[in-house]
Design a protein around this motif. Structure first.
Motif, PDB file in Angstrom:
ATOM      1  N   LEU A   1      58.977  50.426 -18.365  1.00 38.93           N
ATOM      2  CA  LEU A   1      58.794  51.864 -18.156  1.00 38.93           C
ATOM      3  C   LEU A   1      59.841  52.680 -18.908  1.00 38.93           C
ATOM      4  CD1 LEU A   1      57.125  54.022 -16.661  1.00 38.93           C
ATOM      5  CD2 LEU A   1      58.700  53.761 -14.720  1.00 38.93           C
TER       6      LEU A   1
ATOM      7  N   ASP B   1      52.141  57.423 -17.886  1.00 39.71           N
ATOM      8  CA  ASP B   1      53.261  56.563 -18.286  1.00 39.71           C
ATOM      9  C   ASP B   1      53.171  55.209 -17.594  1.00 39.71           C
ATOM     10  OD1 ASP B   1      54.512  58.525 -19.922  1.00 39.71           O
ATOM     11  OD2 ASP B   1      55.394  59.446 -18.143  1.00 39.71           O
ATOM     12  N   ARG B   2      52.836  55.216 -16.331  1.00 38.36           N
ATOM     13  CA  ARG B   2      52.722  53.957 -15.586  1.00 38.36           C
ATOM     14  C   ARG B   2      51.519  53.139 -16.089  1.00 38.36           C
ATOM     15  NH1 ARG B   2      56.457  54.135 -11.715  1.00 38.36           N
ATOM     16  NH2 ARG B   2      57.137  56.189 -10.952  1.00 38.36           N
TER      17      ARG B   2
ATOM     18  N   THR C   1      52.520  51.477 -19.224  1.00 39.88           N
ATOM     19  CA  THR C   1      53.415  50.369 -18.895  1.00 39.88           C
ATOM     20  C   THR C   1      52.608  49.139 -18.499  1.00 39.88           C
ATOM     21  OG1 THR C   1      55.236  51.813 -18.205  1.00 39.88           O
ATOM     22  CG2 THR C   1      55.201  49.590 -17.284  1.00 39.88           C
TER      23      THR C   1
END
Length: 259
Positions: free
Chosen positions: A111, A127-128, A131
């Motif tokens: 992350l 963003d997650r 990731t």
């Protein structure tokens, strides 16, 4: 007329370029008059004996050292002034030693690659998601919640590559990534790199295993302070560059090259 956007000057530029690059410590030259270009989509392996300046060359190309003379450009910009570091995924020799002591999880390490993209410092669901996608790409999604301290050497390397992918890096720079990694994991690691290159990633790799570089890279640079060879892996294996760069520390055996 095509609807595709016209490529910019930066798009046409090599990702890495060195011109007459020279650097030394206390007046002892370590890298001398190096000229090279790395184009988009290339898979370049740098080999050479211990102390030949390979890691120093990487640091010069990344703008982490100031050259004594010559120039280095990174993604079309002077390397020392290059600000968009998220576009380059760099795994240094000592990063595994530094980070394997940190009490954080694999997903948290990956992350970190999203932080330059996070608006106002806030991590979003996108963003997650990126990731998770990066973890899946390198085959360690099942290790997401494991502490980085509990990973093997090969698993840590995949974690750092996933971090670069999560950060949307265009160039992956690896310095001796297979040191301390078991043979089975090394084979899987090179298969991973092959897949990333097939998907469009540009790779610049310093590696002690000459045979692996010849087998996997599309281009070999042989360095011992200066460049002894730059070109096709098969031509390199058949040339005298190995003997000139390594001297008596290299021998050829059936099925590979041993240093």
């Amino acid at each position: 007329m095509s609807g595709e956007p016209e490529p910019t000057d930066t798009d046409r530029s090599p990702l890495v370029e060195a011109r007459d690059l020279t650097f030394g410590y206390a007046a002892v030259p370590v890298v001398e008059d190096v000229n090279l270009r790395v184009e988009r989509g290339e898979y370049v392996g740098i080999v050479g004996p211990n102390g030949s300046g390979k890691s120093t060359l990487l640091r010069l190309l990344l703008g982490l050292h100031e050259p004594d003379s010559g120039t280095a450009e990174l993604l079309g910009h002077p390397a020392r002034a290059f600000a968009e570091r998220e576009r380059v995924g760099y795994v240094a020799q000592d990063v595994t030693e530094d980070e394997k002591r940190m009490p954080i999880t694999v997903s948290e390490v990956v992350l970190m690659g999203r932080f330059p993209h996070a608006g106002f410092g806030r991590v979003t669901e996108d963003d997650r998601k990126r990731t998770r996608e990066a973890l899946r790409t390198v085959g360690i999604e099942h290790l997401a919640d494991r502490k980085i301290t509990a990973l093997s050497g090969g698993q840590r390397q995949r974690t750092y590559i996933a971090r670069a992918l999560a950060g949307e890096a265009e160039l992956l720079v690896l310095d001796e990534p297979t040191v301390g990694v078991d043979a089975e994991s090394v084979d899987a690691f090179f298969e991973l790199l092959d897949g990333l290159v097939a998907d469009g990633m540009t790779v610049l790799l310093v590696e002690h295993d000459i045979g692996a570089v010849i087998e996997h890279a599309s281009r070999v640079i042989c360095l011992n302070r200066e460049v002894y060879f730059d070109g096709d892996p098969v031509a390199f294996a058949e040339s005298d560059a190995l003997d000139r760069a390594y001297g008596t520390n290299v021998r050829r055996e059936e099925g590979g090259i041993v240093t």
